[in-house]
Scaffold this motif. Structure first.
Motif: not given
Length: 361
Positions: A165-178
């Motif tokens: 879950c943490v890995l998927y959340v990090v990936a999605l967060t990185l996506f949004i932050l861009t």
């Protein structure tokens, strides 16, 4: 040619190892005594239902790829071609660590269909975002269905699922932050990479620069895709819905195996929740097909819900239906596609050899 041969040997050796893992589980399972007796208990009608679920999984995966391509880019992809590219992606994902090979090959095959690399990259990134969102949604639902007491009772699988879950959340967060601030993300990423270099994890300057360039490329791809999605929220919601249906068919296979043994104590929703919990725990595992983790996780979770003398047979059927048949089908699709492409391009050398295995270069 030598590298190609080594790659093929590695793949066959890997498949052999995954089979060995299952065999060892069976050997050390003191409750599994009679395979013939277990096989005689199986209701083939329910097994057929599981096969139908796998077919539906492949079809909806192709539908998702087609929907994203046709509705979120200026390109068009027919359903048969989307289905083929989807199967190719699943095949190479099953053969590569952390499913890392699926997306690059999908981009290559989309390029063969005259879709630009930029558009193809956008498509596979959107598909990843829908996939990550779907896994998180299913995990949240499994938590509600199973309850926190069960989730915490299986400590090892619990922490693996949390890590996923943490890995998927990090990936999605990185996506949004861009979208919010691409420059900040690049600076933060560069700082982390520099820290890894100072900590001797990234050992050479050459590898340091390569890591920075790769990270910058990822963020640039993320940024272009994220900005596009910002103006297509409605279409993204539909894509996530298709993805939920798609992954749902994959999870449903386990329920049909459960019912194939004449078991009725647990409901469809409950078995789906268990499978979602398992999938979150192992889907990111850094081995092709999450080998070892998938088998071990299935045994650890479902041994409490299948009779002790049937859980190994359930594991074997599940792995054959969701993994080995996929490998066989993917191999067939790749070989036939290459065969027909070579026939088509034999009089046009300039178009030959567009698809190559990165492992052979």
């Amino acid at each position: 040619m030598k590298k190609a041969a080594k790659t093929s040997v590695f793949r066959f050796a890997y498949i052999g190892i995954t089979v060995l893992v299952i065999v060892l589980i069976g050997i050390f399972d003191s409750n599994f005594q009679d395979m013939g007796k277990a096989l005689r208990q199986i209701n083939l009608a329910w097994i057929l239902g599981g096969v139908v679920c796998m077919v539906a999984y492949l079809l909806t995966d192709g539908w998702l790829l087609q929907y994203i391509t046709n509705n979120m880019t200026d390109d068009r992809l027919s359903f048969p071609k989307s289905l083929k590219i989807g199967i190719v992606g699943l095949y190479y994902s099953a053969l590569t660590p952390s499913s890392s090979g699926g997306q690059p090959f999908q981009i290559l095959y989309m390029k063969r269909e005259k879709i630009s690399v930029g558009a193809a990259t956008c498509v596979v990134l959107i598909k990843f975002v829908t996939f990550a969102s779907t896994v998180l949604i299913f995990f949240a639902l499994s938590w509600l269905v199973l309850g926190s007491s069960y989730i915490h009772s299986n400590t090892a699988v619990y922490w693996l699922a949390v890590t996923g879950c943490v890995l998927y959340v990090v990936a999605l967060t990185l996506f949004i932050l861009t979208v919010v601030n691409e420059t900040w993300v690049l600076r933060a990423g560069s700082s982390i990479i520099n820290f890894l270099h100072r900590a001797k994890i990234i050992k050479t300057v050459e590898k340091l620069e390569k890591a920075k360039n790769a990270f910058t490329k990822i963020i640039e791809d993320y940024n272009g895709t994220a900005k596009y999605l910002k103006n297509n929220i409605g279409k993204m919601v539909i894509a996530v819905f298709i993805s939920l249906v798609n992954i749902g068919f994959l999870f449903a296979v386990t329920f049909f195996i459960y019912r194939a043994f004449g078991l009725q104590q647990y409901t469809f929703i409950f078995i789906m929740a268990l499978q979602a919990f398992l999938y979150t725990a192992v889907s990111y595992f850094p081995l092709p097909g999450a080998a070892g983790a998938s088998e071990g996780g299935f045994y650890a979770i479902f041994s409490a819900f299948f009779p002790k003398d049937l859980v190994f047979m359930a594991l074997l059927i599940w792995r054959i239906m969701t993994y080995y048949i996929m490998l066989a089908l993917g191999s067939l699709v790749v070989v036939l596609d290459e065969f027909f492409s070579l026939r088509k391009n034999k009089n046009n050398p300039d178009t030959a050899g567009e698809i190559s295995d990165p492992g052979t270069e």
